[in-house]
Structures are given as structure tokens and as C-alpha cells.
Design a protein around this motif. Structure first.
Motif: not given
Ligand SMILES: [Zn+2]
Length: 294
Positions: A269-294
């Protein structure tokens, strides 16, 4: 009517002036953060000052105003830029007190009278400009005036005000800043002081339907005001799901792996505007792949 700000010159360019109607902008902050009236006034005053300070910047420059007092609302954080975008939040949005002895929202009690006001400007240099002053009043108008005098060596008169409806929505919000350039003559200074003293509070002028231009006419005299720019102002956040995704990447592989195995999702959740962003397991797996490449 949408919010806007005007920049003007006055008295042979000895005086620079800004005025803004920020009713919608503060209204948006009130809705997003569900602030109670005293907090709305404090956050709204800071956001209104922040919008005008942003208008003093150029191009891609931006700034952050922090008011960190010892009152119950905690810190007030406001970001603004040179394009009229402003966003802000407070640590504790649900704070409200009875009106003070002047019949006004008791901003001083909410903010506190000990602490600091700081401004950090990102003007595209390696080192940000930053200035900090102690809180001198907690009402915020006086505090920003003091900031300009001490940190920017610019004698200024600043007024900011917010009026709240019985249902907690924002009735009126706005402000002005009048700044004296070096060498302003004494006669001009006393004329302006006299005029400021007999002008009603800025929130009242906004409530009465005065435009930012008309507020400056009241303060400086209609014949004395040369408007040089008019700019829309609005609450706008810079957050996005992509940005939060990058923030998750920066947590590192093991942390992300833990989110996947333990929660199977991530909610942000963004402190500034309270917008919420949800990440699914699949999205997190993609993010993990990106983190491995970073
Ligand atoms: Zn946001």
C-alpha cells in the motif's frame, strides 16, 4: 472548479506573490486518507504551502516538506513539483480536537509545538538542497514563514487555511505567499503589512468564492498585481504497481522466496495515496526471476 495557482509580480518586481485555491487537492487527500477535521486542516495547510513552494521550482525539480512535531498526528509528509502536482500524508490521520479559543481547528494541538520543519529539494544536482528549522508555532503558516526567513533568507508572509464541512469533507482550502526581494523599499513593506493585517483569513476568502487572482488583489491592490503564470494544481501520486514491484526486487531473493512459500502473495500500500497493489504468487515468481538477474 479545478484548483489552480497563480504566480505574480508586484511593486516594480520588488515583490513576488503566489496564491492558490487547493480545495479539491486537499479534498482528495481527505478522501484518500479519511482524515478527521483537525488533521485535514494540518495536512491541508502543509499541502497548500507545499504546492506553492513547488511552484517556485523549475522543470523536473521537486521537493519534500516534512513537519515532525510532538503532537498526536505525528509526521506530515508532503511532496510537490514544479507542475502543480502535490501529494501528502500524516502518520495518524484520525485526530480531531475541539475548536481552539479563536473558533478555529486546533492545528497547533494536533501538530505539536516542539519539533522540526524541513524541506528537501531535488533540483537535479548530486547533493539535494535541504533546510530545517524548529517548529515555532505549530499552526504551520507561521512555521513556513519562519522557514523562508531563516533557511532561504527570503522575508515572506504566508497564509494557509482549510475549512471543513460537518461531514468531514473539505469546504475550502487555499493560501498565499508574498515574498520581498532584496532592496524592497520601506514604504512598500509597510503598505503590504497594513493590507495583510486587514485582509480576512485566506480560507474565508476562498469560501467567499475569491479566485487566487482576487486574493492577490485583496493583498496587494488590483493595480499592483501582474500575473505571470497560472497553473493547475492537483493531488497526484507517482506510485504504480511497477514501482512497488521494483521495491520488492530490492528486498532480495531470500525475502521474495519467503513471500512465495509463506504467504503465496504480497499486499502493498502506498503511504502517500493509500492505493493498494496486490501481487499474486505467479507475479512474485516472475519478480524472483528478475531479482536473480539483478
Ligand atoms: Zn501512491
Amino acid at each position: 472548479m479545478s484548483d489552480y495557482l497563480v504566480k505574480a509580480l508586484s511593486f516594480d518586481k520588488q515583490v513576488r506573490a503566489y496564491a492558490v485555491n487547493s480545495t479539491e487537492t486537499v479534498g482528495e487527500a481527505q478522501r484518500r486518507h479519511q482524515t478527521w477535521p483537525t488533521t485535514s486542516a494540518a495536512l491541508g495547510r502543509a499541502m497548500t504551502a507545499g504546492a506553492m513552494m513547488g511552484a517556485m521550482l523549475k522543470g523536473e525539480e521537486k521537493l519534500t516538506v516534512k513537519v515532525e512535531g510532538d503532537g498526536p498526528i505525528g509526521a506530515i509528509i508532503v511532496d510537490s513539483d514544479a507542475k502543480g502536482h502535490v501529494r501528502g500524508y500524516v502518520s495518524n490521520p484520525q485526530v480531531h480536537f475541539d475548536l481552539n479559543e479563536k473558533g478555529k481547528l486546533d492545528v497547533q494541538r494536533a501538530v505539536g509545538t516542539n519539533g522540526t520543519v524541513s524541506v528537501v529539494k531535488d533540483i537535479g544536482l548530486r547533493e539535494n538542497f535541504s533546510g530545517q528549522v524548529p517548529i515555532v508555532s505549530g499552526e504551520l503558516g507561521e512555521d513556513f514563514t519562519y522557514y523562508f526567513a531563516v533557511s532561504e533568507q527570503t522575508p515572506s508572509s504566508l497564509g494557509v487555511g482549510v475549512l471543513v464541512n460537518p461531514d468531514n469533507t473539505i469546504l475550502a482550502a487555499g493560501g498565499f505567499i508574498i515574498q520581498l526581494m532584496p532592496g524592497t523599499d520601506e514604504e512598500t513593506i509597510s503598505k503590504i503589512e497594513e493590507s495583510i493585517n486587514k485582509t480576512p483569513p485566506v480560507s474565508k476568502m476562498i469560501q467567499d468564492g475569491l479566485s487566487p487572482e482576487e486574493i492577490l488583489y485583496q493583498l496587494l491592490g488590483e493595480d499592483n498585481v501582474q500575473v505571470i503564470e497560472k497553473m493547475p494544481v492537483k493531488f497526484q501520486c507517482t506510485c504504480s504497481k511497477e514501482r512497488f514491484g521494483r521495491a520488492i526486487i530490492s528486498l532480495g531473493e531470500s525475502e521474495i522466496q519467503e513471500m512465495i512459500t509463506e504467504d503465496g502473495k504480497a499486499d502493498t500500500q502506498c503511504h502517500f495515496c493509500n492505493a493498494e497493489y496486490h501481487f499474486t504468487k505467479e507475479e512474485l515468481k516472475d519478480i524472483l526471476e528478475e531479482a536473480k538477474m539483478a
